[in-house]
Motif scaffolding. Structure first.
Motif, mmCIF file in Angstrom:
data_model
loop_
_atom_site.group_PDB
_atom_site.id
_atom_site.type_symbol
_atom_site.label_atom_id
_atom_site.label_comp_id
_atom_site.label_asym_id
_atom_site.label_seq_id
_atom_site.Cartn_x
_atom_site.Cartn_y
_atom_site.Cartn_z
ATOM 1 N N HIS A 232 0.814 -1.211 0.000
ATOM 2 C CA HIS A 232 0.000 0.000 0.000
ATOM 3 C C HIS A 232 0.847 1.260 0.000
ATOM 4 O O HIS A 232 0.693 2.138 -0.833
ATOM 5 C CB HIS A 232 -0.928 0.020 1.227
ATOM 6 N N SER A 233 1.795 1.357 0.944
ATOM 7 C CA SER A 233 2.533 2.609 1.100
ATOM 8 C C SER A 233 3.812 2.643 0.265
ATOM 9 O O SER A 233 4.421 3.698 0.125
ATOM 10 C CB SER A 233 2.862 2.824 2.582
ATOM 11 N N HIS A 234 4.224 1.490 -0.322
ATOM 12 C CA HIS A 234 5.431 1.388 -1.154
ATOM 13 C C HIS A 234 6.702 1.828 -0.428
ATOM 14 O O HIS A 234 7.591 2.426 -1.018
ATOM 15 C CB HIS A 234 5.254 2.169 -2.475
ATOM 16 N N VAL A 235 6.745 1.596 0.871
ATOM 17 C CA VAL A 235 7.972 1.861 1.634
ATOM 18 C C VAL A 235 8.364 0.572 2.364
ATOM 19 O O VAL A 235 7.544 -0.322 2.538
ATOM 20 C CB VAL A 235 7.792 3.005 2.664
ATOM 21 N N ASN A 236 9.633 0.515 2.781
ATOM 22 C CA ASN A 236 10.115 -0.686 3.473
ATOM 23 C C ASN A 236 9.843 -0.593 4.965
ATOM 24 O O ASN A 236 10.759 -0.587 5.785
ATOM 25 C CB ASN A 236 11.624 -0.857 3.231
ATOM 26 N N ASN A 237 8.566 -0.503 5.312
ATOM 27 C CA ASN A 237 8.191 -0.344 6.719
ATOM 28 C C ASN A 237 7.165 -1.384 7.138
ATOM 29 O O ASN A 237 6.284 -1.732 6.362
ATOM 30 C CB ASN A 237 7.517 1.020 6.920
ATOM 31 N N LYS A 238 7.268 -1.807 8.382
ATOM 32 C CA LYS A 238 6.203 -2.616 8.974
ATOM 33 C C LYS A 238 5.953 -2.099 10.382
ATOM 34 O O LYS A 238 6.891 -1.709 11.078
ATOM 35 C CB LYS A 238 6.603 -4.092 9.022
ATOM 36 N N ARG A 239 4.665 -2.113 10.764
ATOM 37 C CA ARG A 239 4.329 -1.694 12.125
ATOM 38 C C ARG A 239 4.458 -2.908 13.042
ATOM 39 O O ARG A 239 3.777 -3.916 12.827
ATOM 40 C CB ARG A 239 2.898 -1.161 12.176
ATOM 41 N N VAL A 240 5.316 -2.796 14.046
ATOM 42 C CA VAL A 240 5.545 -3.944 14.931
ATOM 43 C C VAL A 240 4.270 -4.296 15.694
ATOM 44 O O VAL A 240 3.943 -5.461 15.880
ATOM 45 C CB VAL A 240 6.728 -3.668 15.890
ATOM 46 N N CYS A 241 3.484 -3.264 16.086
ATOM 47 C CA CYS A 241 2.311 -3.554 16.920
ATOM 48 C C CYS A 241 1.206 -4.265 16.159
ATOM 49 O O CYS A 241 0.518 -5.118 16.710
ATOM 50 C CB CYS A 241 1.762 -2.272 17.546
ATOM 51 N N LYS A 242 1.038 -3.928 14.861
ATOM 52 C CA LYS A 242 -0.094 -4.478 14.121
ATOM 53 C C LYS A 242 0.333 -5.548 13.112
ATOM 54 O O LYS A 242 -0.285 -6.607 13.028
ATOM 55 C CB LYS A 242 -0.803 -3.323 13.389
ATOM 56 N N ASP A 243 1.400 -5.289 12.322
ATOM 57 C CA ASP A 243 1.873 -6.289 11.349
ATOM 58 C C ASP A 243 2.656 -7.378 12.067
ATOM 59 O O ASP A 243 2.796 -8.484 11.556
ATOM 60 C CB ASP A 243 2.765 -5.621 10.293
ATOM 61 N N GLY A 244 3.217 -7.086 13.216
ATOM 62 C CA GLY A 244 3.961 -8.023 14.059
ATOM 63 C C GLY A 244 3.217 -8.193 15.361
ATOM 64 O O GLY A 244 2.005 -8.064 15.360
ATOM 65 N N PRO A 245 3.866 -8.467 16.493
ATOM 66 C CA PRO A 245 5.322 -8.398 16.648
ATOM 67 C C PRO A 245 6.056 -9.589 16.027
ATOM 68 O O PRO A 245 7.264 -9.575 15.929
ATOM 69 C CB PRO A 245 5.513 -8.380 18.174
ATOM 70 N N VAL A 246 5.290 -10.627 15.573
ATOM 71 C CA VAL A 246 5.953 -11.813 15.026
ATOM 72 C C VAL A 246 6.100 -11.652 13.514
ATOM 73 O O VAL A 246 5.121 -11.365 12.822
ATOM 74 C CB VAL A 246 5.134 -13.085 15.355
ATOM 75 N N PHE A 247 7.329 -11.828 13.034
ATOM 76 C CA PHE A 247 7.620 -11.780 11.602
ATOM 77 C C PHE A 247 8.481 -12.986 11.239
ATOM 78 O O PHE A 247 9.211 -13.516 12.081
ATOM 79 C CB PHE A 247 8.437 -10.526 11.251
ATOM 80 N N LEU A 248 8.433 -13.365 9.950
ATOM 81 C CA LEU A 248 9.431 -14.310 9.456
ATOM 82 C C LEU A 248 10.776 -13.568 9.495
ATOM 83 O O LEU A 248 10.822 -12.375 9.157
ATOM 84 C CB LEU A 248 9.121 -14.670 8.007
ATOM 85 N N SER A 249 11.842 -14.249 9.859
ATOM 86 C CA SER A 249 13.130 -13.553 10.008
ATOM 87 C C SER A 249 13.584 -12.926 8.693
ATOM 88 O O SER A 249 14.348 -11.969 8.694
ATOM 89 C CB SER A 249 14.191 -14.512 10.530
ATOM 90 N N THR A 250 13.093 -13.438 7.560
ATOM 91 C CA THR A 250 13.501 -12.903 6.253
ATOM 92 C C THR A 250 12.669 -11.682 5.847
ATOM 93 O O THR A 250 12.981 -11.022 4.860
ATOM 94 C CB THR A 250 13.326 -14.000 5.177
ATOM 95 N N GLU A 251 11.587 -11.400 6.591
ATOM 96 C CA GLU A 251 10.700 -10.275 6.257
ATOM 97 C C GLU A 251 11.222 -8.942 6.774
ATOM 98 O O GLU A 251 10.784 -7.891 6.312
ATOM 99 C CB GLU A 251 9.350 -10.471 6.972
ATOM 100 N N VAL A 252 12.044 -8.982 7.827
ATOM 101 C CA VAL A 252 12.447 -7.741 8.491
ATOM 102 C C VAL A 252 13.967 -7.602 8.532
ATOM 103 O O VAL A 252 14.694 -8.595 8.475
ATOM 104 C CB VAL A 252 11.903 -7.688 9.956
ATOM 105 N N VAL A 253 14.421 -6.353 8.626
ATOM 106 C CA VAL A 253 15.856 -6.089 8.736
ATOM 107 C C VAL A 253 16.205 -6.143 10.221
ATOM 108 O O VAL A 253 15.686 -5.338 11.008
ATOM 109 C CB VAL A 253 16.207 -4.713 8.135
ATOM 110 N N LEU A 254 17.048 -7.076 10.596
ATOM 111 C CA LEU A 254 17.353 -7.248 12.032
ATOM 112 C C LEU A 254 18.668 -6.567 12.396
ATOM 113 O O LEU A 254 19.524 -6.391 11.572
ATOM 114 C CB LEU A 254 17.433 -8.740 12.372
#
Ligand code: FAD
Ligand code: FES
Length: 254
Positions: A232-254
């Motif tokens: 939707h927003s075309h940016v490399n962002n995810k909201r931890v509270c709503k899209d996470g807090p659980v992510f696949l390790s390959t989905e997020v920059v750690l």
């Protein structure tokens, strides 16, 4: 559907210095899944923002939710004074939680990332190896993990119990293999666990922690960097509270 309500405190105890276990009588328990969290509001009107705390145990039979937290500032200090029968405002369940997968799972918790792994260990169907990292011999929840998991491996920063070093040192020492790894803890730990998973070709879920304000996806206060652009927003962002807090390790920059 998330609920905001006044919960009644069912009990509270100190598990280790500064680490408290709080039992709440709340309807949130009816929908909660492992890896989700609740927001706990302060009874002091001067602290408006709620504090996000992970769900540690879900007891639907008795309608009781357990959270385990470390006292770090004014909010958690206030919560530590709550006694049986006290009332506290809560909202939840929040976030997406852990999917339950795999015949052989490793659940990894570091520090205050230990508590959310307990309900997960309980609900996973296959065999579970728990790897828990602590600062020193002030351990907590180890009896529960001994009951819930096939194996409990402990690492301590000072070497007083188990492996001297990090949870990843303990995973390497025991040459652990699995179909899936679940991890919660500080970011450097998550990064190292994700590297271990990639090297061993194991799917890995991480539970991220960011400072939060609204806790429900409205303020963008908790964004983390994602590896793919958001549709939707075309940016490399995810909201931890709503899209996470659980992510696949390959989905997020750690
Ligand atoms: C999804 C999630 C789950 C969490 N689960 C647990 C848990 O199970 N047990 C536990 O002990 N702690 C957990 N935390 C951390 C916990 O939220 C903070 O320690 C707590 O909010 C600190 O509040 P305070 O008032 O005592 O400290 P203060 O420093 O006075 O807090 C001030 C503000 O910063 C925010 N804040 C401070 N530290 C953090 C932090 N590390 N993460 C997010 N917000 C922070 C607070 O919400 C508050 O708005 C979790 C955090 C997140 C994001
Ligand atoms: S805390 Fe507001 S969007 Fe996540």
């Amino acid at each position: 559907m998330k609920i905001k309500e006044t919960a009644t405190v069912f009990g509270q105890s100190e598990l280790a210095p500064g680490i408290f276990s709080l039992l709440l009588d709340t309807k949130i328990v009816e929908q909660a899944i492992p890896g989700q969290f609740i927001s706990i509001f302060s009874n002091d009107g001067s602290k408006l923002l709620p504090r996000p705390i992970s769900i540690c145990e879900i007891n639907r039979e008795y309608g009781i939710l357990r959270v385990v937290y470390r006292v770090v500032g004014a909010g958690t200090e206030e919560f530590s004074k709550l006694k049986m029968g006290d009332k506290v405002e809560v909202m939840g369940p929040l976030g997406n939680g852990f999917p339950l997968e795999g015949e052989r799972a490793i659940v990894v918790g570091g520090g205050i990332g230990v508590p959310p792994m307990l309900e997960l260990a309980k609900q996973l169907n296959g065999s579970v190896t728990a790897v828990m990292g602590y600062r020193n011999d002030d351990l907590f929840l180890t009896e529960e993990f001994t009951d819930m998991a096939a194996e409990l491996i402990i690492a301590t920063d000072d070497g007083s119990v188990g492996t001297h070093g990090t949870v990843v040192d303990a995973m390497k020492e025991n040459d652990l293999e699995a179909d899936v790894i679940y991890a919660c803890g500080p970011k450097p730990m998550l990064r190292a666990v994700a590297e271990y998973a990639a090297e061993h070709d194991i799917k890995c879920y991480v539970s991220m922690e960011e400072r939060m304000a609204c806790g429900v996806g409205a303020c963008l206060g908790c964004v983390c960097q994602s590896t793919e652009k958001d549709d939707h927003s075309h940016v490399n962002n995810k909201r931890v509270c709503k899209d996470g807090p659980v992510f696949l390790s390959t989905e997020v920059v750690l």
